[in-house]
Enzyme design. Structure first.
Site, PDB file in Angstrom:
ATOM      1  N   TRP A 209      42.432  23.437  62.176  1.00 47.37           N
ATOM      2  CA  TRP A 209      41.068  23.928  61.982  1.00 47.37           C
ATOM      3  C   TRP A 209      41.061  25.315  62.596  1.00 47.37           C
ATOM      4  O   TRP A 209      41.236  25.480  63.801  1.00 47.37           O
ATOM      5  CB  TRP A 209      40.053  23.021  62.664  1.00 47.37           C
ATOM      6  CG  TRP A 209      38.631  23.428  62.362  1.00 47.37           C
ATOM      7  CD1 TRP A 209      37.933  23.162  61.228  1.00 47.37           C
ATOM      8  CD2 TRP A 209      37.746  24.162  63.219  1.00 47.37           C
ATOM      9  NE1 TRP A 209      36.662  23.698  61.318  1.00 47.37           N
ATOM     10  CE2 TRP A 209      36.525  24.315  62.531  1.00 47.37           C
ATOM     11  CE3 TRP A 209      37.867  24.711  64.485  1.00 47.37           C
ATOM     12  CZ2 TRP A 209      35.431  24.994  63.072  1.00 47.37           C
ATOM     13  CZ3 TRP A 209      36.777  25.380  65.030  1.00 47.37           C
ATOM     14  CH2 TRP A 209      35.575  25.519  64.320  1.00 47.37           C
TER      15      TRP A 209
ATOM     16  N   LYS B  40      22.847  16.159  57.466  1.00 43.25           N
ATOM     17  CA  LYS B  40      23.725  15.466  56.519  1.00 43.25           C
ATOM     18  C   LYS B  40      23.766  16.235  55.198  1.00 43.25           C
ATOM     19  O   LYS B  40      24.833  16.465  54.659  1.00 43.25           O
ATOM     20  CB  LYS B  40      23.239  14.035  56.233  1.00 43.25           C
ATOM     21  CG  LYS B  40      23.395  13.012  57.329  1.00 43.25           C
ATOM     22  CD  LYS B  40      24.802  12.579  57.613  1.00 43.25           C
ATOM     23  CE  LYS B  40      25.467  13.483  58.610  1.00 43.25           C
ATOM     24  NZ  LYS B  40      25.250  13.238  60.009  1.00 43.25           N
TER      25      LYS B  40
ATOM     26  N   LYS C 133      36.039  16.991  62.221  1.00 46.65           N
ATOM     27  CA  LYS C 133      35.342  15.841  62.787  1.00 46.65           C
ATOM     28  C   LYS C 133      35.115  15.999  64.284  1.00 46.65           C
ATOM     29  O   LYS C 133      34.044  15.740  64.800  1.00 46.65           O
ATOM     30  CB  LYS C 133      36.175  14.588  62.516  1.00 46.65           C
ATOM     31  CG  LYS C 133      35.584  13.306  63.079  1.00 46.65           C
ATOM     32  CD  LYS C 133      34.443  12.851  62.232  1.00 46.65           C
ATOM     33  CE  LYS C 133      33.770  11.599  62.744  1.00 46.65           C
ATOM     34  NZ  LYS C 133      32.395  11.521  62.250  1.00 46.65           N
TER      35      LYS C 133
ATOM     36  N   HIS D  63       2.369  26.634  60.669  1.00 49.27           N
ATOM     37  CA  HIS D  63       2.564  27.761  61.590  1.00 49.27           C
ATOM     38  C   HIS D  63       3.687  28.690  61.130  1.00 49.27           C
ATOM     39  O   HIS D  63       4.179  29.495  61.914  1.00 49.27           O
ATOM     40  CB  HIS D  63       2.843  27.243  63.004  1.00 49.27           C
ATOM     41  CG  HIS D  63       1.700  26.446  63.566  1.00 49.27           C
ATOM     42  ND1 HIS D  63       0.495  27.010  63.897  1.00 49.27           N
ATOM     43  CD2 HIS D  63       1.573  25.117  63.802  1.00 49.27           C
ATOM     44  CE1 HIS D  63      -0.327  26.063  64.339  1.00 49.27           C
ATOM     45  NE2 HIS D  63       0.300  24.904  64.281  1.00 49.27           N
TER      46      HIS D  63
ATOM     47  N   GLU E 101      18.320  14.984  61.337  1.00 48.36           N
ATOM     48  CA  GLU E 101      19.609  14.356  61.003  1.00 48.36           C
ATOM     49  C   GLU E 101      19.802  14.324  59.476  1.00 48.36           C
ATOM     50  O   GLU E 101      20.905  14.556  58.979  1.00 48.36           O
ATOM     51  CB  GLU E 101      19.676  12.948  61.623  1.00 48.36           C
ATOM     52  CG  GLU E 101      20.903  12.135  61.307  1.00 48.36           C
ATOM     53  CD  GLU E 101      22.234  12.789  61.712  1.00 48.36           C
ATOM     54  OE1 GLU E 101      22.234  13.789  62.434  1.00 48.36           O
ATOM     55  OE2 GLU E 101      23.275  12.284  61.251  1.00 48.36           O
TER      56      GLU E 101
ATOM     57  N   GLU F 215      25.632  19.689  55.485  1.00 50.12           N
ATOM     58  CA  GLU F 215      27.066  19.708  55.759  1.00 50.12           C
ATOM     59  C   GLU F 215      27.923  19.169  54.620  1.00 50.12           C
ATOM     60  O   GLU F 215      29.060  19.604  54.462  1.00 50.12           O
ATOM     61  CB  GLU F 215      27.419  19.025  57.088  1.00 50.12           C
ATOM     62  CG  GLU F 215      27.284  17.529  57.123  1.00 50.12           C
ATOM     63  CD  GLU F 215      27.691  16.933  58.494  1.00 50.12           C
ATOM     64  OE1 GLU F 215      27.123  15.906  58.859  1.00 50.12           O
ATOM     65  OE2 GLU F 215      28.558  17.485  59.160  1.00 50.12           O
TER      66      GLU F 215
ATOM     67  N   ARG G  36      40.473  16.058  61.848  1.00 54.27           N
ATOM     68  CA  ARG G  36      40.396  17.035  62.925  1.00 54.27           C
ATOM     69  C   ARG G  36      40.474  18.470  62.408  1.00 54.27           C
ATOM     70  O   ARG G  36      40.325  19.425  63.171  1.00 54.27           O
ATOM     71  CB  ARG G  36      41.511  16.799  63.934  1.00 54.27           C
ATOM     72  CG  ARG G  36      41.514  15.407  64.522  1.00 54.27           C
ATOM     73  CD  ARG G  36      42.631  15.246  65.507  1.00 54.27           C
ATOM     74  NE  ARG G  36      42.462  16.117  66.649  1.00 54.27           N
ATOM     75  CZ  ARG G  36      41.720  15.827  67.707  1.00 54.27           C
ATOM     76  NH1 ARG G  36      41.094  14.684  67.774  1.00 54.27           N
ATOM     77  NH2 ARG G  36      41.612  16.673  68.704  1.00 54.27           N
TER      78      ARG G  36
ATOM     79  N   CYS H  16      42.024  20.510  65.193  1.00 55.73           N
ATOM     80  CA  CYS H  16      43.457  20.515  64.941  1.00 55.73           C
ATOM     81  C   CYS H  16      44.031  19.169  65.369  1.00 55.73           C
ATOM     82  O   CYS H  16      43.604  18.599  66.371  1.00 55.73           O
ATOM     83  CB  CYS H  16      44.222  21.604  65.699  1.00 55.73           C
ATOM     84  SG  CYS H  16      43.702  23.259  65.316  1.00 55.73           S
TER      85      CYS H  16
ATOM     86  N   ASN I  60      46.871  22.289  70.006  1.00 54.18           N
ATOM     87  CA  ASN I  60      45.459  22.031  69.741  1.00 54.18           C
ATOM     88  C   ASN I  60      44.693  22.558  70.943  1.00 54.18           C
ATOM     89  O   ASN I  60      44.980  22.172  72.076  1.00 54.18           O
ATOM     90  CB  ASN I  60      45.237  20.518  69.581  1.00 54.18           C
ATOM     91  CG  ASN I  60      43.768  20.155  69.519  1.00 54.18           C
ATOM     92  OD1 ASN I  60      42.951  20.941  69.042  1.00 54.18           O
ATOM     93  ND2 ASN I  60      43.415  18.975  69.994  1.00 54.18           N
ATOM     94  N   GLY I  61      43.726  23.448  70.700  1.00 54.08           N
ATOM     95  CA  GLY I  61      42.963  24.031  71.809  1.00 54.08           C
ATOM     96  C   GLY I  61      42.854  25.532  71.622  1.00 54.08           C
ATOM     97  O   GLY I  61      43.115  26.051  70.525  1.00 54.08           O
TER      98      GLY I  61
HETATM   99  C1  AGP Z   1      27.615  15.508  62.059  1.00 52.35           C
HETATM  100  O1  AGP Z   1      27.742  14.778  60.905  1.00 52.35           O
HETATM  101  C2  AGP Z   1      28.880  15.962  62.687  1.00 52.35           C
HETATM  102  N1  AGP Z   1      29.904  15.026  62.686  1.00 52.35           N
HETATM  103  C3  AGP Z   1      28.681  16.693  64.033  1.00 52.35           C
HETATM  104  O2  AGP Z   1      27.415  17.240  64.107  1.00 52.35           O
HETATM  105  C4  AGP Z   1      28.950  15.855  65.298  1.00 52.35           C
HETATM  106  O3  AGP Z   1      27.929  14.924  65.487  1.00 52.35           O
HETATM  107  C5  AGP Z   1      29.076  16.794  66.503  1.00 52.35           C
HETATM  108  O4  AGP Z   1      30.150  17.674  66.307  1.00 52.35           O
HETATM  109  C6  AGP Z   1      29.268  16.039  67.800  1.00 52.35           C
HETATM  110  O5  AGP Z   1      30.402  15.241  67.785  1.00 52.35           O
HETATM  111  P1  AGP Z   1      30.595  14.043  68.809  1.00 52.35           P
HETATM  112  O6  AGP Z   1      29.530  13.050  68.535  1.00 52.35           O
HETATM  113  O7  AGP Z   1      31.972  13.529  68.530  1.00 52.35           O
HETATM  114  O8  AGP Z   1      30.472  14.642  70.186  1.00 52.35           O
END
Ligand code: AGP
Length: 615
Positions: free
Chosen positions: A77, A491, A610, A510, A487, A494, A27, A2, A102-103
């Site tokens: 969010w 990518k 994000k 396995h 990773e 997501e 956010r 948020c 926010n929170g």
């Molecule tokens: C991945 O593309 C995401 N942005 C997510 O996994 C992110 O790395 C994770 O939420 C951690 O965020 P940070 O690095 O800001 O702590």
């Protein structure tokens, strides 16, 4: 998660709120809303589901116009309550008090029951609505909006940053923060608040970063700040060196694309002043770093998502280069168990935002319970909660990362972790001058190698076409390449919503090999390292099951061509430092182009945000 923005200014505040909200969309973008106190002292509100542009359209249609000099706005969010107009912020109580939050208020159910008994009606499923009712109730016995807020925040369990306005206190915006970020922006247009400086860069470079427990009463001409004990306090005004063009798209179509292509410069910036032509400078980690590193006997890394994947690579480096026993765990698990933390542990947090609640809370709880440890954060945001909580700080100078999918933050984290591995290795006499010079040389070659890899984009676009109708994908790698496979899978899932999993290639037999069929592409990473022959055998196992395979190899790996297999040579002579950083580049590009083909919202994929500042 948020984003909140608000302020009081000399002109109509609505356009400032909307443009700031757009910059805060990273956010969250489930819904957006705005409340402005009009000239006839009424709270006028607009809310819309989805992105800020929907709110903008709804405001344009609204009559009378939403305008005034005092206002708050929010991009959400969803945590409590589905994305809907009713659940969108700002929330209002009895047409007099309005709040953006926010929170998470964890004790909201208890407060809600009490407030219902007092006659408050609830119009949303959010936890936030209890805040606005609490303030309304407290105002009956408080001498000011500020005093009411200082009173009610003490009843909240959880996290919050709040922006509050009231028609009974025109000319005031009151804020509070605990566990969620909040800054004050000072400009000649007026005084503003936001979750992040980027929201206000158009109007100011001057910011006050509120600390945990702070509250503030803001008017057009004054900012009065109080600490967690409600004592008036001065907080420094800092000048941001963020540039507006750093957060503009320029000629790129998406932020993710821009950020992928910014990686050569981001790595250069991260290395600058931290290495000479053949040494890593210990001073880069702070004054006490050398003593702390010398006394370190164990390392514990905690992080989430992409940052966790960077930490996985670092575990290999720290044990291989610095010979330092290293554990890594996702922060959301680590914070809720009773881990055995040995004396002289260096606790490393890795985070792009520095605001990830799981990572931050894990750090705080370990600091509380264990005194004989030291802390280091590798972070991209200088003024963040993690940097404030950590003894040592190594900033990744990636620049603002707007796309939800992390790219340049990952590679700059890796470059920083390589510096750290050498620094700790030096303090423990595990890295001699020759090894150090060789690793520094690898780091210096990275920008050029990344640039060369990016030039292979057209081949990757071709590869992406074959994912058009795919629903599943498997990524394989061994050693540090398993982390890179993870990773790559993160990518792809997501931003293209293709179900992707990564496995250590040797683990396939396995169990996971049962997943392989002709409709499930397998993407393997084949550096020219000591595990290459083992990986080649694993590829044979996959081939026998008829899968379509894509192999990203070092030119020297010579992966033999097979039916249904595309081998793409990335570059040659990649070593233990360069290989992980270079091999993620084609995987980033592949995900980006698959997402384009699938037609998803690349920079704002569904259900994500994000910065995850809630549990
Ligand atoms: C991945 O593309 C995401 N942005 C997510 O996994 C992110 O790395 C994770 O939420 C951690 O965020 P940070 O690095 O800001 O702590």
């Amino acid at each position: 998660m948020c984003g909140i923005i608000g302020g009081i200014c000399k002109d109509n505040i609505t356009p400032i709120l909307l443009s700031g909200l757009k910059r805060l969309e990273y956010r969250g973008y489930d819904s957006a809303g705005v409340v402005v106190l009009s000239n006839d002292n009424k709270l006028s509100r607009a809310r819309a589901v989805g992105k800020v542009v929907n709110l903008e359209t709804s405001i344009q249609k609204q009559s009378p116009k939403i305008q005034g000099s005092l206002g708050i706005a929010h991009t959400r969010w969803a945590t409590h309550g589905e994305p809907s107009t009713q659940n969108a912020h700002p929330h209002i109580c009895f047409d007099t008090v309005s709040v953006v939050h926010n929170g998470i208020i964890e004790n909201f159910l208890k407060l809600k029951q009490e407030q219902k008994a007092q006659g408050y009606a609830f119009t949303s499923d959010t936890d936030t609505e209890v805040i606005v009712h609490s303030i309304h109730q407290a105002l009956k016995t408080s001498e000011s909006l500020l005093k009411a807020i200082q009173k009610v925040v003490k009843t909240f369990e959880g996290t919050y940053s709040l922006g509050v306005i009231s028609s009974e206190y025109p000319g005031h915006i009151v804020v509070a923060r605990s566990g969620s970020p909040l800054i004050i922006g000072i400009s000649d247009k007026g005084n503003f608040i936001a979750s992040d400086q980027v929201a206000l860069l158009d109007i100011t470079k001057k910011f006050i970063f509120l600390k945990e427990g702070d509250t503030a009463d803001i008017t057009l001409n004054s900012i009065t700040i109080y600490n967690q004990n409600d004592r008036q306090i001065n907080r420094a005004i800092k000048t941001s060196n963020l540039k507006n063009n750093q957060i503009d798209l320029g000629d790129y179509k998406h932020y993710m694309q821009k950020e992928i292509f910014e990686q050569p410069q981001a790595i250069r910036d991260t290395l600058e002043s931290r290495i000479t032509k053949d040494t890593v400078l210990l001073s880069a980690f702070g004054h006490h770093a050398e003593t702390i590193f010398t006394n370190t006997e164990h390392i514990q890394i905690i992080a989430c998502g992409t940052s966790y994947n960077a930490g996985l690579v670092a575990k290999y480096w720290l044990e291989d280069i610095a010979k330092m026993p290293t554990n890594i765990e996702v922060a959301s698990e680590y914070r809720y168990r009773n881990p055995i933390v040995l004396d002289n542990t260096l606790l490393i947090t890795i985070s792009q935002s520095g605001e990830t609640a799981d990572t931050l809370e894990a750090l705080k709880s370990i600091k509380k319970r264990h005194k004989n440890i030291h802390t280091l954060t590798i972070c991209n945001c200088a003024e963040s909660s993690l940097t404030r909580e950590s003894e040592l700080i190594l900033l990744t100078h990636a620049g603002p990362e707007i796309s939800v999918a992390s790219t340049k933050s990952f590679t700059t984290q890796l470059a920083s972790l390589a510096l750290l591995s050498v620094a700790i290795g030096k303090c423990h006499k595990q890295v001699d001058k020759q090894q150090e010079a060789s690793i520094v040389d690898s780091l210096n070659r990275l920008p050029g190698l990344i640039k060369k890899t990016l030039e292979q984009e057209s081949q990757i676009i071709e590869l992406a076409r074959s994912f058009k109708d795919k629903f599943n994908a498997i990524f394989l790698g061994r050693g540090t390449m398993h982390a890179i496979a993870m990773e790559g899978a993160l990518k792809l899932k997501e931003i293209s919503y293709i179900h992707s999993e990564a496995f250590p290639a040797g683990e396939l037999k396995h169990g996971p090999i049962a997943l392989i069929d002709k409709d499930t592409p397998v993407i393997a990473i084949a550096p020219n390292d000591q595990l290459l022959d083992k990986l080649k055998s694993n590829l044979q196992e996959v081939k026998s099951r008829g899968s379509q395979m894509i192999v990203f190899e070092d030119e020297m790996s010579n992966v033999p061509p097979m039916k249904n297999m595309t081998v793409m040579s990335i570059t040659h002579n990649l070593g233990r430092i360069t290989a992980p950083i270079i091999f993620i580049i084609p995987l980033q590009l592949l995900s980006y182009h698959v997402a384009l083909i699938k037609g998803t919202d690349v920079d704002k994929p569904r259900n994500l945000a994000k910065s995850v500042t809630v549990e």
